[in-house]
Design a protein around this motif. Structure first.
Motif, PDB file in Angstrom:
ATOM      1  N   GLU A   6       3.825   2.275  10.649  1.00 50.42           N
ATOM      2  CA  GLU A   6       3.696   1.165   9.732  1.00 50.42           C
ATOM      3  C   GLU A   6       3.839   1.650   8.284  1.00 50.42           C
ATOM      4  O   GLU A   6       3.486   2.774   7.970  1.00 50.42           O
ATOM      5  CB  GLU A   6       2.319   0.498   9.899  1.00 50.42           C
ATOM      6  CG  GLU A   6       2.059  -0.034  11.300  1.00 50.42           C
ATOM      7  CD  GLU A   6       1.813   1.085  12.314  1.00 50.42           C
ATOM      8  OE1 GLU A   6       1.420   2.197  11.912  1.00 50.42           O
ATOM      9  OE2 GLU A   6       2.040   0.827  13.508  1.00 50.42           O
ATOM     10  N   ALA A   7       4.333   0.763   7.411  1.00 50.56           N
ATOM     11  CA  ALA A   7       4.436   1.118   6.002  1.00 50.56           C
ATOM     12  C   ALA A   7       3.041   1.052   5.383  1.00 50.56           C
ATOM     13  O   ALA A   7       2.248   0.184   5.728  1.00 50.56           O
ATOM     14  CB  ALA A   7       5.367   0.141   5.309  1.00 50.56           C
ATOM     15  N   ARG A   8       2.748   1.995   4.518  1.00 51.72           N
ATOM     16  CA  ARG A   8       1.479   1.930   3.796  1.00 51.72           C
ATOM     17  C   ARG A   8       1.790   1.805   2.316  1.00 51.72           C
ATOM     18  O   ARG A   8       2.736   2.408   1.836  1.00 51.72           O
ATOM     19  CB  ARG A   8       0.646   3.176   4.068  1.00 51.72           C
ATOM     20  CG  ARG A   8      -0.212   3.001   5.298  1.00 51.72           C
ATOM     21  CD  ARG A   8      -0.910   4.272   5.654  1.00 51.72           C
ATOM     22  NE  ARG A   8      -0.125   4.974   6.650  1.00 51.72           N
ATOM     23  CZ  ARG A   8      -0.489   6.135   7.177  1.00 51.72           C
ATOM     24  NH1 ARG A   8      -1.576   6.736   6.755  1.00 51.72           N
ATOM     25  NH2 ARG A   8       0.237   6.709   8.105  1.00 51.72           N
ATOM     26  N   ILE A   9       0.981   1.037   1.610  1.00 53.44           N
ATOM     27  CA  ILE A   9       1.265   0.803   0.192  1.00 53.44           C
ATOM     28  C   ILE A   9       0.273   1.567  -0.669  1.00 53.44           C
ATOM     29  O   ILE A   9      -0.940   1.499  -0.449  1.00 53.44           O
ATOM     30  CB  ILE A   9       1.226  -0.713  -0.107  1.00 53.44           C
ATOM     31  CG1 ILE A   9       2.420  -1.375   0.595  1.00 53.44           C
ATOM     32  CG2 ILE A   9       1.267  -0.978  -1.601  1.00 53.44           C
ATOM     33  CD1 ILE A   9       2.454  -2.869   0.466  1.00 53.44           C
ATOM     34  N   ASP A  10       0.810   2.332  -1.601  1.00 51.41           N
ATOM     35  CA  ASP A  10      -0.028   3.065  -2.540  1.00 51.41           C
ATOM     36  C   ASP A  10      -0.292   2.129  -3.722  1.00 51.41           C
ATOM     37  O   ASP A  10       0.624   1.789  -4.463  1.00 51.41           O
ATOM     38  CB  ASP A  10       0.733   4.325  -2.994  1.00 51.41           C
ATOM     39  CG  ASP A  10      -0.061   5.126  -4.011  1.00 51.41           C
ATOM     40  OD1 ASP A  10      -1.072   4.598  -4.537  1.00 51.41           O
ATOM     41  OD2 ASP A  10       0.342   6.264  -4.288  1.00 51.41           O
ATOM     42  N   PRO A  11      -1.580   1.691  -3.892  1.00 50.76           N
ATOM     43  CA  PRO A  11      -1.866   0.689  -4.924  1.00 50.76           C
ATOM     44  C   PRO A  11      -1.631   1.208  -6.342  1.00 50.76           C
ATOM     45  O   PRO A  11      -1.557   0.427  -7.284  1.00 50.76           O
ATOM     46  CB  PRO A  11      -3.342   0.345  -4.691  1.00 50.76           C
ATOM     47  CG  PRO A  11      -3.900   1.465  -3.880  1.00 50.76           C
ATOM     48  CD  PRO A  11      -2.764   2.101  -3.148  1.00 50.76           C
ATOM     49  N   ASP A  12      -1.499   2.528  -6.487  1.00 53.46           N
ATOM     50  CA  ASP A  12      -1.328   3.076  -7.829  1.00 53.46           C
ATOM     51  C   ASP A  12       0.129   3.186  -8.248  1.00 53.46           C
ATOM     52  O   ASP A  12       0.420   3.596  -9.362  1.00 53.46           O
ATOM     53  CB  ASP A  12      -1.960   4.474  -7.909  1.00 53.46           C
ATOM     54  CG  ASP A  12      -3.457   4.405  -7.662  1.00 53.46           C
ATOM     55  OD1 ASP A  12      -4.053   3.395  -8.071  1.00 53.46           O
ATOM     56  OD2 ASP A  12      -3.997   5.338  -7.037  1.00 53.46           O
ATOM     57  N   ARG A  13       1.014   2.894  -7.325  1.00 58.45           N
ATOM     58  CA  ARG A  13       2.430   3.055  -7.685  1.00 58.45           C
ATOM     59  C   ARG A  13       3.202   1.785  -7.418  1.00 58.45           C
ATOM     60  O   ARG A  13       2.869   1.028  -6.511  1.00 58.45           O
ATOM     61  CB  ARG A  13       3.035   4.210  -6.884  1.00 58.45           C
ATOM     62  CG  ARG A  13       2.491   5.543  -7.373  1.00 58.45           C
ATOM     63  CD  ARG A  13       2.822   6.659  -6.464  1.00 58.45           C
ATOM     64  NE  ARG A  13       4.257   6.721  -6.140  1.00 58.45           N
ATOM     65  CZ  ARG A  13       4.764   7.619  -5.311  1.00 58.45           C
ATOM     66  NH1 ARG A  13       3.997   8.477  -4.720  1.00 58.45           N
ATOM     67  NH2 ARG A  13       6.061   7.626  -5.075  1.00 58.45           N
ATOM     68  N   PRO A  14       4.226   1.557  -8.228  1.00 58.95           N
ATOM     69  CA  PRO A  14       5.020   0.352  -7.977  1.00 58.95           C
ATOM     70  C   PRO A  14       5.754   0.462  -6.638  1.00 58.95           C
ATOM     71  O   PRO A  14       6.058   1.560  -6.178  1.00 58.95           O
ATOM     72  CB  PRO A  14       6.018   0.321  -9.138  1.00 58.95           C
ATOM     73  CG  PRO A  14       6.000   1.672  -9.734  1.00 58.95           C
ATOM     74  CD  PRO A  14       4.705   2.331  -9.362  1.00 58.95           C
ATOM     75  N   LEU A  47       0.565 -12.002  -7.656  1.00 60.55           N
ATOM     76  CA  LEU A  47       0.652 -10.634  -7.148  1.00 60.55           C
ATOM     77  C   LEU A  47       0.763  -9.681  -8.321  1.00 60.55           C
ATOM     78  O   LEU A  47       0.695 -10.096  -9.469  1.00 60.55           O
ATOM     79  CB  LEU A  47       1.896 -10.493  -6.264  1.00 60.55           C
ATOM     80  CG  LEU A  47       2.007 -11.479  -5.116  1.00 60.55           C
ATOM     81  CD1 LEU A  47       3.393 -11.433  -4.513  1.00 60.55           C
ATOM     82  CD2 LEU A  47       0.945 -11.172  -4.078  1.00 60.55           C
ATOM     83  N   ARG A  48       0.982  -8.424  -8.014  1.00 63.41           N
ATOM     84  CA  ARG A  48       1.257  -7.506  -9.121  1.00 63.41           C
ATOM     85  C   ARG A  48       2.551  -7.958  -9.772  1.00 63.41           C
ATOM     86  O   ARG A  48       3.367  -8.633  -9.141  1.00 63.41           O
ATOM     87  CB  ARG A  48       1.403  -6.090  -8.574  1.00 63.41           C
ATOM     88  CG  ARG A  48       0.061  -5.513  -8.176  1.00 63.41           C
ATOM     89  CD  ARG A  48       0.189  -4.038  -7.996  1.00 63.41           C
ATOM     90  NE  ARG A  48       0.468  -3.691  -6.623  1.00 63.41           N
ATOM     91  CZ  ARG A  48       0.977  -2.528  -6.247  1.00 63.41           C
ATOM     92  NH1 ARG A  48       1.306  -1.630  -7.140  1.00 63.41           N
ATOM     93  NH2 ARG A  48       1.173  -2.270  -4.988  1.00 63.41           N
ATOM     94  N   PRO A  49       2.775  -7.570 -11.037  1.00 62.45           N
ATOM     95  CA  PRO A  49       3.990  -8.039 -11.704  1.00 62.45           C
ATOM     96  C   PRO A  49       5.237  -7.714 -10.878  1.00 62.45           C
ATOM     97  O   PRO A  49       5.344  -6.626 -10.328  1.00 62.45           O
ATOM     98  CB  PRO A  49       4.000  -7.233 -13.007  1.00 62.45           C
ATOM     99  CG  PRO A  49       2.639  -6.671 -13.168  1.00 62.45           C
ATOM    100  CD  PRO A  49       1.964  -6.684 -11.838  1.00 62.45           C
ATOM    101  N   VAL A  50       6.105  -8.689 -10.758  1.00 67.22           N
ATOM    102  CA  VAL A  50       7.358  -8.474 -10.033  1.00 67.22           C
ATOM    103  C   VAL A  50       8.451  -8.244 -11.074  1.00 67.22           C
ATOM    104  O   VAL A  50       8.672  -9.079 -11.939  1.00 67.22           O
ATOM    105  CB  VAL A  50       7.703  -9.702  -9.161  1.00 67.22           C
ATOM    106  CG1 VAL A  50       8.996  -9.464  -8.391  1.00 67.22           C
ATOM    107  CG2 VAL A  50       6.555 -10.028  -8.214  1.00 67.22           C
ATOM    108  N   GLY A  51       9.084  -7.089 -11.025  1.00 63.34           N
ATOM    109  CA  GLY A  51      10.089  -6.757 -12.027  1.00 63.34           C
ATOM    110  C   GLY A  51      11.393  -7.514 -11.812  1.00 63.34           C
ATOM    111  O   GLY A  51      11.504  -8.339 -10.905  1.00 63.34           O
TER     112      GLY A  51
END
Ligand code: SAH
Length: 274
Positions: A6-14, A47-51
């Motif tokens: 499964e993919a894991r998301i690092d909350p500190d990185r985009p 959500l977090r800013p979407v570029g």
């Protein structure tokens, strides 16, 4: 069920999501417009800013060169060298070199689970287990494991894979290494339909190992006339799932004899205890 894929998301990185689209026709343009609109809507969910959506045109030649740069010559264990077929390598004494073109198939030696199996093969060779062995490679992918086993002294390899593209890639890699005469690769899965094997390689995932446990056990040769029983090398086991795999193996009469890990991945070796 978590198998470690499964993919894991690092909350500190985009997070970057990359998509590749064929340019032909109008489809790409429409997909890009739709993605841009949908990303705009996403902003509304807090959500977090979407570029901004970045669009680049790739030339086929650049893409294939970039892809090939991803595959260096790899040394695994003490002796095994995996050489992508388009790279040069000056052989050192004792090296066991395999020229591989992974094509679209998994199995470049890059994944920890593949490395665990290659190191197990090297150990088997040292212990004299591979000499003349008949090997079954379940989920052969690029053929990397079975071909390495041949280079390390095995007599023959039978590889199966449910992905016919993998089967073609494995056969091509066997020819590339002049090992084709001692191999047979077939599209499909277990049972192999062949007589029992000295060594069964299964670099799959935990849930498949659980599902296939009894079929894997049935492919192993029992001990006979002073020869030790056949060995199963099972890998691709995410550490959290190890107990499930052990339980499934025990339930079908397999005893675990070795355990190796790399990062969060586990490889188990088992034998039949009947
Ligand atoms: N042996 C290679 C590839 C492992 S990836 C290596 O170690 O690097 C796992 C492979 O198993 C994939 O090629 C996939 O197509 C194949 N596979 C998945 N389910 C299968 C099944 N039920 N039977 C046989 N092969 C399977």
């Amino acid at each position: 069920m978590l198998d470690g894929l499964e993919a894991r998301i690092d909350p500190d990185r985009p997070v970057t999501v990359r998509a590749y689209l064929p340019e032909a026709g109008e489809t790409a343009g429409r997909a890009i417009d739709a993605a841009r609109t949908a990303l705009g809507h996403l902003q509304a969910f807090g959500l977090r800013p979407v570029g901004d959506l970045e669009v680049r045109r790739l030339r086929e030649a650049d893409w294939s060169a970039a892809w090939k740069r991803q595959f260096p010559v790899l040394r695994v264990g003490d002796r095994i060298v995996i050489r992508p077929s388009w790279r040069r390598y000056r052989r050192r004494e004792g090296d066991v070199v395999l020229a591989l073109d992974p094509g679209a198939a998994f199995g470049t030696g890059l994944h920890p689970t593949t490395r665990l199996c290659l190191r197990a093969l090297e150990r088997h060779a040292l212990e004299g287990r591979l000499e003349g062995a008949r090997v079954l490679d379940v989920g052969c992918g690029s053929g990397i494991l079975g071909l390495a086993a041949l280079r390390l002294g095995a007599a023959s390899v039978f590889g199966v894979d449910t992905d016919s593209l993998a089967v073609e890639t494995a056969a091509a890699n066997a020819r590339r290494n002049r090992l084709a005469r001692r191999t047979r690769f077939r599209s499909g899965s277990l049972p192999s339909g062949a007589p029992a094997f000295d060594l069964v390689l299964a670099n799959l995932i935990a849930s498949l190992l659980v599902e296939l446990a009894s079929l894997l056990a049935a492919e192993l040769r029992p001990a006979s006339r002073g020869r030790p029983p056949g060995r199963l090398v099972a890998s691709g086991i995410f550490v959290d799932r190890e107990p499930d795999v052990r339980r499934a193996f025990e339930a079908v009469g397999l005893a675990v004899r070795e355990r190796e890990t790399e990062g969060e991945w586990v490889a188990l070796e088992a034998e039949r205890v009947d």
